[in-house]
Design an enzyme around this catalytic site. Structure first.
Site, PDB file in Angstrom:
ATOM      1  N   HIS A  63      -1.338   8.299   9.946  1.00  0.00           N
ATOM      2  CA  HIS A  63      -2.167   8.151   8.756  1.00  0.00           C
ATOM      3  C   HIS A  63      -3.524   7.589   9.188  1.00  0.00           C
ATOM      4  CE1 HIS A  63      -3.597   6.862   4.832  1.00  0.00           C
ATOM      5  NE2 HIS A  63      -2.619   7.561   4.280  1.00  0.00           N
ATOM      6  N   SER A  95       0.839  -1.200   0.000  1.00  0.00           N
ATOM      7  CA  SER A  95       0.000   0.000   0.000  1.00  0.00           C
ATOM      8  C   SER A  95       0.869   1.244   0.000  1.00  0.00           C
ATOM      9  CB  SER A  95      -0.910   0.024   1.234  1.00  0.00           C
ATOM     10  OG  SER A  95      -1.618   1.245   1.323  1.00  0.00           O
TER      11      SER A  95
END
Length: 227
Positions: free
Chosen positions: A120, A112
């Site tokens: 995040h 990812s």
């Protein structure tokens, strides 16, 4: 002539597209899925192995005789916050160990964008980006011929993809753009055919306004900018 390719997580939205793209390229595919997972009807005749990644014997048997593995497994957002640790870190390590036991040398991992970052929003789901980075590191240190594909935000769009360009960059260069799962699947298959992708983390996003280039062309540009 194609290769014999194992695809783990093949029932997932990205995994089954990897399988479809691999078949289009003339490869033999072996699909590794969980015992209760379901496949699209067009893949039902493929070589199918239902197993738990924790079952070393079953995993070794599933990978035996394969030339390469695409790891498309990934934890899904859920109330079970231990999922990312089990799937994106431990699960990747289990598959790497099996590859080494049975002699599968070539591995492509779907990870990812932003893997390894602590601050995040995705980390609200069990620190998923932290565990994904640990899975990447296990592959990097494995001694296998590895490539990590880090896609941006995934979507299921299928229309007009033949005109859409992909932005290929090295690690930690992109943050928030998106890419259809179908194009991620094509990136995985292209990486298998591109020796210069070995030992690389490649971030991928897409845009209809981008010029279409091959992964090999992109890597030449990335190398030139880094030198």
């Amino acid at each position: 002539m194609g290769i014999k390719l194992a695809i783990s997580g093949a029932s997932g939205k990205t995994g089954y597209r990897v399988a479809e793209e691999a078949l289009k390229e003339g490869n033999q595919v072996r699909l590794l899925i969980r015992p209760n997972s379901h496949l699209p009807d067009n893949l039902s005749q493929c070589d199918l192995r239902r197993l738990s990644l924790a079952d070393e014997t079953a995993l070794d048997e599933a990978l035996e005789g394969c030339d390469a593995l695409v790891l498309a497994t990934g934890a899904r957002p859920s109330a079970d916050l231990t999922g990312p640790a089990r799937v994106d870190a431990l699960g990747v390590r289990q598959q790497i160990a099996s590859c080494k036991r049975v002699g599968v040398k070539r591995v492509v991992l779907v990870s990812s964008l932003c893997a390894g970052r602590w601050l995040h929003p995705l980390n609200l789901f069990g620190l998923i980006l932290v565990w994904k980075r640990l899975g990447e590191q296990a592959l990097e240190q494995s001694g296998l011929d590895w490539t990590v594909i880090r896609p941006g935000g995934l979507n299921d769009r299928e229309e007009n993809l033949e005109k859409e360009g992909i932005l290929f960059t090295g690690a930690d260069c992109q943050e928030d753009a998106r890419i259809p799962r179908r194009l991620v699947a094509r990136c995985c298959i292209e990486a298998l055919k591109t020796p210069s992708s070995i030992g690389r983390i490649i971030e991928v996003t897409s845009d209809p306004d981008l010029k279409r280039i091959t992964l090999q062309q992109a890597l030449k540009t990335i190398n030139a900018l880094a030198s």
